[in-house]
Design a protein around this motif. Structure first.
Motif, mmCIF file in Angstrom:
data_model
loop_
_atom_site.group_PDB
_atom_site.id
_atom_site.type_symbol
_atom_site.label_atom_id
_atom_site.label_comp_id
_atom_site.label_asym_id
_atom_site.label_seq_id
_atom_site.Cartn_x
_atom_site.Cartn_y
_atom_site.Cartn_z
ATOM 1 N N GLU A 209 -37.490 15.959 -47.580
ATOM 2 C CA GLU A 209 -38.561 16.707 -47.869
ATOM 3 C C GLU A 209 -38.778 18.008 -47.102
ATOM 4 O O GLU A 209 -39.027 17.389 -45.935
ATOM 5 C CB GLU A 209 -39.152 15.382 -48.525
ATOM 6 N N TRP A 210 -39.512 19.027 -47.741
ATOM 7 C CA TRP A 210 -39.176 20.245 -47.357
ATOM 8 C C TRP A 210 -40.996 19.706 -46.640
ATOM 9 O O TRP A 210 -42.311 19.216 -47.218
ATOM 10 C CB TRP A 210 -39.592 21.229 -47.992
ATOM 11 N N ALA A 211 -41.171 20.169 -45.357
ATOM 12 C CA ALA A 211 -43.187 19.976 -45.610
ATOM 13 C C ALA A 211 -43.328 20.769 -44.340
ATOM 14 O O ALA A 211 -42.426 21.498 -43.564
ATOM 15 C CB ALA A 211 -43.212 18.510 -44.271
ATOM 16 N N VAL A 222 -33.145 20.635 -47.095
ATOM 17 C CA VAL A 222 -34.416 19.757 -47.387
ATOM 18 C C VAL A 222 -34.464 20.334 -48.910
ATOM 19 O O VAL A 222 -33.534 20.475 -50.134
ATOM 20 C CB VAL A 222 -35.320 20.403 -46.960
ATOM 21 N N THR A 223 -35.104 18.816 -49.247
ATOM 22 C CA THR A 223 -35.667 18.712 -51.181
ATOM 23 C C THR A 223 -36.527 18.913 -51.984
ATOM 24 O O THR A 223 -37.792 19.156 -50.540
ATOM 25 C CB THR A 223 -35.488 17.141 -51.434
ATOM 26 N N TRP A 241 -44.340 29.110 -47.974
ATOM 27 C CA TRP A 241 -43.452 29.375 -47.086
ATOM 28 C C TRP A 241 -42.321 28.268 -48.068
ATOM 29 O O TRP A 241 -41.447 27.633 -47.819
ATOM 30 C CB TRP A 241 -43.380 30.052 -45.896
ATOM 31 N N GLU A 242 -43.186 28.098 -49.602
ATOM 32 C CA GLU A 242 -41.843 26.875 -50.156
ATOM 33 C C GLU A 242 -40.497 27.524 -50.531
ATOM 34 O O GLU A 242 -40.226 28.785 -50.688
ATOM 35 C CB GLU A 242 -42.865 26.042 -51.285
ATOM 36 N N PRO A 243 -39.441 26.426 -50.269
ATOM 37 C CA PRO A 243 -38.050 26.914 -50.111
ATOM 38 C C PRO A 243 -38.102 27.932 -52.074
ATOM 39 O O PRO A 243 -37.785 29.571 -51.836
ATOM 40 C CB PRO A 243 -37.486 25.983 -50.988
#
Length: 253
Positions: A209-211, A222-223, A241-243
């Motif tokens: 998971e993205w962090a 990442v998810t 900066w979330e995907p």
């Protein structure tokens, strides 16, 4: 090709450590920004192009060590083809390769000054000087702050220790977690990786998971919010900066 050859012959590699009795003016190689050189022009066997962490290298000539050095992520080292190149990202992988060339390595001296990055053989085992120091009576295997020693069962990433000079991209393990250095510094006992997020970022394996506060490299998956994203530019994540917000850094799959 001709312009690169001229550059290769004209510039010296500023980070190399010449072996004893080697001429320091020898045209060995050059470091230039990756964006300025097409790696396909240089020949894959004579290029050091690290991706996620600094790459250590040794140049062999005539069955002996001629030069040693390091190439950081974002740099490219082109090597004169008259040398045999031994190179790997990370110290553990590097000394593992050196173990196949122990006949070319100088014997570790019992006394004297040792420079960081120099490579030797000790009791039939490849060792690399981790920290510059005056040689002591202690066995290299018993002083991990000073030496990286080949071990058949060694992990891919070294354990974090205090008193080590680390560069951006260097990876170390602390309490079972892999961290990547994001600011060059000398480690100290009260600056453990989780205690100083301005110096270290936890490395997240692909498909996690993205962090925020994590060092991602090109190709990491990442998810986020139920969707998968692939990193297209190495960076340390941060809030905002979330995907889906920064497609220059991550692309949906």
């Amino acid at each position: 090709m001709r312009s690169f050859s001229i550059l290769l012959a004209a510039l010296m590699l500023c980070s190399c450590v010449p072996a004893t009795n080697m001429p320091t003016s020898a045209p060995v190689s050059s470091i230039v920004p990756v964006s300025h050189i097409d790696p396909a022009m240089t020949g894959g066997d004579n290029v050091v192009l690290p991706v996620s962490q600094p790459a250590k290298w040794t140049l062999l000539q005539g069955g002996a060590v001629a030069y040693t050095g390091e190439t950081r992520p974002g740099e490219l080292t082109g090597v004169n083809p008259e040398f045999e190149l031994v190179s790997a990202e990370g110290e553990t992988a590097y000394v593992e390769l050196l173990q196949s060339h122990t006949d070319a390595l100088p014997v570790l001296p019992d006394t004297g000054w040792l420079e960081a990055g120099e490579v030797y053989v000790h009791d039939g085992t490849a060792v690399m000087v981790r920290q510059s120091h005056n040689r002591t009576i202690y066995d290299p295997a018993d002083t991990p702050a000073l030496f990286v020693v080949y071990r058949e069962d060694a992990a891919d990433v070294l354990d974090w220790v205090a008193g080590e000079s680390v560069l951006v991209g260097t990876r170390r393990t602390y309490d079972g977690t892999v961290y990547e250095c994001i600011q060059a510094h000398v480690t100290q006992s009260d600056w453990t990786p989780p205690a100083v997020p301005s110096l270290w970022s936890a490395v997240v394996e692909p498909s996690d998971e993205w962090a925020a506060g994590v060092a991602y490299t090109i190709g990491d998956v990442v998810t986020y919010d139920g969707l998968e994203y692939e990193c297209r530019q190495s960076h340390t994540s941060q809030v905002g900066w979330e995907p889906p917000n920064v497609l220059a850094l991550s692309l949906p799959l």
